[in-house]
Design a protein around this motif. Structure first.
Motif, short mmCIF file in Angstrom:
data_model
loop_
_atom_site.label_atom_id
_atom_site.label_comp_id
_atom_site.label_asym_id
_atom_site.label_seq_id
_atom_site.Cartn_x
_atom_site.Cartn_y
_atom_site.Cartn_z
N ASN A 212 0.85 -1.19 0.00
CA ASN A 212 0.00 0.00 0.00
C ASN A 212 0.89 1.25 0.00
O ASN A 212 1.51 1.60 1.01
CB ASN A 212 -0.92 -0.01 1.24
N TYR A 213 0.95 1.90 -1.17
CA TYR A 213 1.86 3.05 -1.32
C TYR A 213 1.39 4.29 -0.56
O TYR A 213 2.22 4.95 0.09
CB TYR A 213 2.04 3.37 -2.81
N PRO A 214 0.08 4.66 -0.60
CA PRO A 214 -0.32 5.88 0.11
C PRO A 214 0.02 5.84 1.60
O PRO A 214 0.33 6.86 2.21
CB PRO A 214 -1.84 5.92 -0.10
N GLN A 215 -0.04 4.65 2.20
CA GLN A 215 0.24 4.53 3.64
C GLN A 215 1.63 3.95 3.93
O GLN A 215 1.94 3.62 5.08
CB GLN A 215 -0.85 3.68 4.31
N ASN A 216 2.46 3.80 2.85
CA ASN A 216 3.83 3.29 3.01
C ASN A 216 3.85 1.99 3.82
O ASN A 216 4.67 1.78 4.71
CB ASN A 216 4.73 4.33 3.70
N ARG A 217 2.91 1.09 3.49
CA ARG A 217 2.68 -0.10 4.31
C ARG A 217 2.72 -1.36 3.46
O ARG A 217 2.20 -1.39 2.35
CB ARG A 217 1.31 0.01 4.99
N VAL A 218 3.34 -2.41 4.00
CA VAL A 218 3.28 -3.72 3.35
C VAL A 218 2.76 -4.72 4.38
O VAL A 218 3.15 -4.69 5.55
CB VAL A 218 4.66 -4.16 2.79
N THR A 219 1.84 -5.59 3.94
CA THR A 219 1.24 -6.59 4.83
C THR A 219 1.39 -7.97 4.21
O THR A 219 1.00 -8.18 3.06
CB THR A 219 -0.26 -6.30 5.07
N ASP A 220 1.96 -8.89 4.98
CA ASP A 220 1.99 -10.29 4.55
C ASP A 220 0.81 -10.99 5.21
O ASP A 220 0.76 -11.13 6.43
CB ASP A 220 3.31 -10.97 4.94
N ARG B 19 -0.28 -14.07 5.19
CA ARG B 19 -0.15 -15.43 5.71
C ARG B 19 0.24 -15.45 7.18
O ARG B 19 -0.15 -16.34 7.93
CB ARG B 19 0.89 -16.20 4.89
N ILE B 20 1.04 -14.45 7.60
CA ILE B 20 1.50 -14.44 8.99
C ILE B 20 1.03 -13.19 9.74
O ILE B 20 1.41 -12.98 10.89
CB ILE B 20 3.05 -14.55 9.07
N GLY B 21 0.18 -12.38 9.08
CA GLY B 21 -0.38 -11.20 9.74
C GLY B 21 0.68 -10.16 10.09
O GLY B 21 0.56 -9.44 11.08
N LEU B 22 1.75 -10.07 9.28
CA LEU B 22 2.82 -9.12 9.55
C LEU B 22 2.61 -7.85 8.74
O LEU B 22 2.43 -7.89 7.53
CB LEU B 22 4.18 -9.75 9.17
N THR B 23 2.62 -6.70 9.42
CA THR B 23 2.50 -5.40 8.76
C THR B 23 3.71 -4.56 9.10
O THR B 23 4.10 -4.45 10.26
CB THR B 23 1.21 -4.67 9.18
N ILE B 24 4.32 -3.98 8.07
CA ILE B 24 5.50 -3.12 8.25
C ILE B 24 5.23 -1.78 7.59
O ILE B 24 4.82 -1.72 6.43
CB ILE B 24 6.76 -3.78 7.62
N GLN B 25 5.45 -0.71 8.31
CA GLN B 25 5.19 0.64 7.80
C GLN B 25 6.44 1.22 7.12
O GLN B 25 6.80 2.38 7.35
CB GLN B 25 4.76 1.57 8.95
N GLN B 26 7.11 0.40 6.32
CA GLN B 26 8.33 0.86 5.63
C GLN B 26 8.36 0.29 4.22
O GLN B 26 9.34 -0.31 3.80
CB GLN B 26 9.57 0.39 6.41
N LEU B 27 7.29 0.50 3.49
CA LEU B 27 7.20 -0.02 2.13
C LEU B 27 8.35 0.49 1.26
O LEU B 27 8.89 -0.26 0.43
CB LEU B 27 5.85 0.35 1.51
N ASP B 28 8.74 1.76 1.45
CA ASP B 28 9.81 2.33 0.63
C ASP B 28 11.10 1.53 0.79
O ASP B 28 11.82 1.28 -0.18
CB ASP B 28 10.04 3.81 0.98
#
Length: 358
Positions: A311-319, A321-330
């Motif tokens: 998710n680019y607008p929120q700079n977020r990537v979510t996996d 399968r394991i429910g992992l969200t990281i706010q460092q998409l860049d």
């Protein structure tokens, strides 16, 4: 614990047996046998060495307990210190041994062929496929791996409708195998005039490279065609029929290569890709036959399975399968995949360990 010791004893006997096999001069004339024995011994080495260390600790604990019975207070004090250290060390080694005894994926140390395809979203899906390719290239560089393009179908708007590439290095499949599936991107496309966020997808397939000892192909099942390459690649590329297309007639599987410097190079690449695709089919058939084995895995590795959202607008990537969200998409798109891959490997080990204990 007794069951663990029995398994470790079996591993130790087999490791030493393989050592004798590899020291036998007669094996040098049988390359396949020598390769298989070397690979098997390498796969047992970590468990064997840990077990030798564990036996030393157990022996040391017994010796320290005996010394505690001595009359000399200095000897008893030394024995107490030694016993304390060894009893702290014992559970740490036991935990490592439990993890080491989890059944290994025999493909973990193999190179891989990765296919990234633009899927839903038209041009934007192809552009995202190009972004994923660059992400994997940067991650590979950080690991000291080498990338070799097998096939590339560039998109007019940028990116690729398909890019297939080999990644060579140590433990490549063990780290990239969880990347197979559908990757979803949410962002404003460059062509969007209203500023609306669109959702597009690209699919990734990671296949362990098949060697000749893994999968034998019948040459009679293959049709090999040559044709004139097109697209970028230098002036030489359009002058001869250097591109190669191989068709496996029984399954209809097709591989092509046109990025090599010669027809021979392209044929070699297309043949490696074909062997790998057919090996992947064989592995999937085996998994389907086992059935329940998939429940002890992270995802099925199927292209259609949605595994991650970028998710680019929120700079977020979510996996997912394991429910992992990281706010460092860049950072992720710059190839900083370590946190995600480590979390996936740890969860995979946890699931396998739980499956072993059932």
């Amino acid at each position: 614990m007794n069951n663990m010791i029995e398994r470790l004893e079996t591993i130790a006997r087999r490791y030493e047996e393989l050592n004798e096999i590899l020291m036998d001069p007669s094996i040098a004339s049988d390359i396949n046998k020598m390769t298989e024995a070397s690979k098997e011994q390498a796969s047992l080495e970590a468990a064997y060495n840990l077990y030798q260390e564990y036996k030393k600790v157990i022996s040391g604990i017994e010796e320290a307990k005996e010394l505690l019975k001595e009359d000399d207070p200095e000897i008893r004090e030394m024995a107490e210190l030694e016993l304390s250290e060894l009893e702290d060390k014992k559970p740490q080694i036991e935990e490592k041994l439990h993890l080491e005894l989890i059944p290994k994926d025999p493909n973990d140390n193999k190179n891989v062929i990765v296919e990234v395809r633009g899927a839903a979203g038209g041009d934007e899906g192809n552009i995202f496929a190009g972004d994923l390719y660059r992400m994997y290239v940067k991650y590979a560089e950080s690991q000291g791996w080498k990338i070799e393009i097998m096939e590339a179908q560039e998109s007019d708007a940028g990116g690729y409708s398909l890019i297939s590439f080999m990644v060579k290095g140590e433990g490549v499949y063990s780290k990239l195998k969880f990347e197979s599936g559908s990757h979803r991107v949410q962002r404003v496309p460059k062509t969007e005039t209203q500023g609306r966020v669109h959702t597009s997808t690209a699919t990734v397939l990671v296949m362990p490279e098949a060697e000749e000892v893994d999968f034998q192909m019948d040459p009679g099942d293959l049709r090999i065609d040559t044709y004139r390459a097109s697209g970028a690649g230098g002036q030489h590329i359009n002058k001869t029929d250097s591109a190669v297309r191989i068709t496996h007639i029984p399954t209809g599987t097709v591989t092509t290569s046109q990025d090599g410097r010669s027809q021979h190079d392209n044929k070699d690449k297309a043949m490696r890709a074909m062997r790998t695709k057919l090996y992947e089919m064989k592995l999937r058939e085996q998994e389907e036959a086992i059935g329940s084995e998939r429940r002890n895995k992270i995802g099925s590795g199927d292209r259609s399975e949605k595994i991650r959202t970028y998710n680019y607008p929120q700079n977020r990537v979510t996996d997912h399968r394991i429910g992992l969200t990281i706010q460092q998409l860049d950072r992720i798109m710059e190839g900083k995949l370590e946190e995600i891959i480590e979390a996936l490997i740890n969860e995979d080990q946890r699931l396998k360990l739980a499956g072993e204990e059932e």
